[in-house]
Scaffold this active site. Structure first.
Site, PDB file in Angstrom:
ATOM      1  N   SER A   1      -5.359  95.478 -54.438  1.00 10.38           N
ATOM      2  CA  SER A   1      -7.153  95.321 -54.393  1.00 10.38           C
ATOM      3  C   SER A   1      -7.528  97.147 -53.400  1.00 10.38           C
ATOM      4  CB  SER A   1      -7.717  94.480 -53.468  1.00 10.38           C
ATOM      5  OG  SER A   1      -7.222  93.079 -54.429  1.00 10.38           O
TER       6      SER A   1
ATOM      7  N   LYS B   1      -9.749  98.928 -56.246  1.00  8.73           N
ATOM      8  CA  LYS B   1     -10.999  98.550 -56.752  1.00  8.73           C
ATOM      9  C   LYS B   1     -12.168  99.850 -56.043  1.00  8.73           C
ATOM     10  CE  LYS B   1     -11.085  93.354 -56.364  1.00  8.73           C
ATOM     11  NZ  LYS B   1      -9.937  93.129 -55.863  1.00  8.73           N
TER      12      LYS B   1
ATOM     13  N   SER C   1     -12.999  91.406 -51.824  1.00  2.76           N
ATOM     14  CA  SER C   1     -12.479  91.573 -52.277  1.00  2.76           C
ATOM     15  C   SER C   1     -12.479  90.528 -54.090  1.00  2.76           C
ATOM     16  CB  SER C   1     -11.591  92.057 -52.397  1.00  2.76           C
ATOM     17  OG  SER C   1     -10.162  92.728 -52.558  1.00  2.76           O
TER      18      SER C   1
END
Length: 412
Positions: free
Chosen positions: A67, A70, A131
């Site tokens: 993640s 992101k 997340s």
């Protein structure tokens, strides 16, 4: 024989003229770097303002990032908001597949329903603070229309930042095998991969352009609408104030965790310290499988290593002149460099920067960027996104260097 003597004299002249270049490089010895054993596959700590890397481990190795993806995804969402292409108040409805993913705790954590719509702002907060994978994909779809188009935007963005070999397949950071076919591009088992250097460049671009992102990433709670009420979720960043790995004096305010089977437990952190901002990168923290704090302890190890072994020193005062290859450069502002404690700033050597990092100076009424050449770990490979390659017109006139090379080729 006279012709040979003439050529020999020319060779010696060229050697004498270029001698200062070679001797200055030899003289620029690096400082003694304190050792650090970082329990991670790769890692880094650097100064976000100057781009100086204080420590790095395997900085060029491409690794799965989970993640941490992101950071790129939400940069593009932030840009779309700032550019007026979307609004924080816009409503987005998840697809059935995106909603179904939120029923699986391994894939995402904030429940979303296919018959409900959610504001861009709520989804944005959910993607940063806890997340949420589905929230990130919904935002990607809102910005680009499809997941595939958004991933192509991600690829173009990092390529513009000088990252040529990034592996980016989806907006969330999950392995493609966990996603439906319209949620990714590339191989069915593809996973996003970047190096610590790549991530450093990305983070510097993001924080240089949108430092207000930290107002979101510093939040320890997410309030999100579920079933006509507001449900609260805890941050995944345990280094924030009040969280279980927080240490007084190290006031982290970002940035992003990353976790998949391939990525292991990774973390990109940032905190203000000594009148500047530091960024830490820990990829695939090593330790016991059930230890959920190992990436944060590795991060703490990085910042303690810096504070225990380095000082941020003023190495050049404002409006002072320094000489590089017999050219004088005058500084605009005080220049600071991280150096090992008890080191001598007189040992620093400087050169003209080949990219957009460094401190500003003036030479012959022209502004240039300079960097210190002999700090152990150097600087990020950073360039501005708006830099475009210059198209040089063809010319029959050869440069002085080309003439020298040609001379040597035809010498004997």
């Amino acid at each position: 024989m006279k012709g040979f003597a003439k050529k020999f004299m020319l060779v010696m002249s060229v050697f004498i003229l270029t001698l200062p270049i070679f001797t200055s490089e030899v003289a620029a010895a690096t400082f003694t770097q304190p050792e650090l054993e970082l329990n991670a596959s790769a890692g880094m700590i650097f100064d976000e303002n100057s781009g100086q890397i204080v420590y790095s481990k395997n900085p060029d190795e491409k690794l799965a990032i989970g993640s941490i993806t992101k950071i790129v995804t939400l940069y593009l969402v932030t840009k779309a908001i700032k550019d007026g292409k979307i609004s924080e108040s816009d409503l987005v409805t998840p697809t059935q597949e995106q909603a179904d993913m939120t029923q699986d705790n391994e894939l995402t954590n904030v429940r979303l329903d296919a018959d409900k719509s959610y504001s861009v702002k709520d989804l944005y907060n959910a993607a940063w603070i806890v997340s949420s994978n589905s929230a990130a994909m919904m935002l990607a779809g809102k910005v680009a229309g499809t997941q595939a188009k958004f991933v192509k935007m991600m690829r173009k963005t990092v390529k513009d930042w000088g990252i040529k070999d990034a592996e980016l397949y989806n907006a969330s950071g999950l392995n493609n095998s966990d996603l439906k076919t319209d949620m990714y591009i590339g191989p069915t088992d593809g996973e996003n991969k970047l190096s610590a250097n790549d991530i450093g460049v990305i983070v510097k671009h993001v924080l240089d352009q949108y430092p207000e992102i930290l107002q979101t990433t510093s939040q320890t709670k997410l309030s999100f609408p579920i079933d006509n009420e507001i449900k609260t979720y805890d941050t995944l960043n345990f280094l924030l104030k009040g969280q279980r790995d927080y240490q007084e004096g190290y006031e982290f305010d970002g940035l992003k965790t990353g976790t998949t089977e391939q990525a292991g437990e990774s973390f990109v952190g940032t905190l203000p310290l000594d009148n500047t901002r530091l960024v830490t990168i820990v990829l695939d923290a090593q330790g016991e499988e059930d230890d959920n704090d190992k990436r944060f302890r590795s991060t703490q190890k990085l910042v303690h290593y810096l504070r225990d072994n380095f000082d941020r020193k003023e190495v050049i005062q404002k409006d002072k002149s320094i000489k590089i290859n017999n050219k004088k450069y005058k500084t605009y502002e005080p220049v600071y460099v991280w150096l090992p404690k008890n080191s001598n700033i007189e040992d620093l050597r400087y050169t003209v920067s080949s990219d957009d990092l460094g401190f500003t100076a003036i030479h012959n009424k022209q502004t240039v960027k300079l960097i210190a050449t002999n700090t152990n770990s150097g600087y990020l490979p950073f360039k501005k996104a708006d830099v475009r390659k210059k198209i040089h017109k063809e010319t029959n006139q050869k440069s002085w260097w080309d003439q020298i090379v040609e001379f040597f080729n035809h010498l004997f």
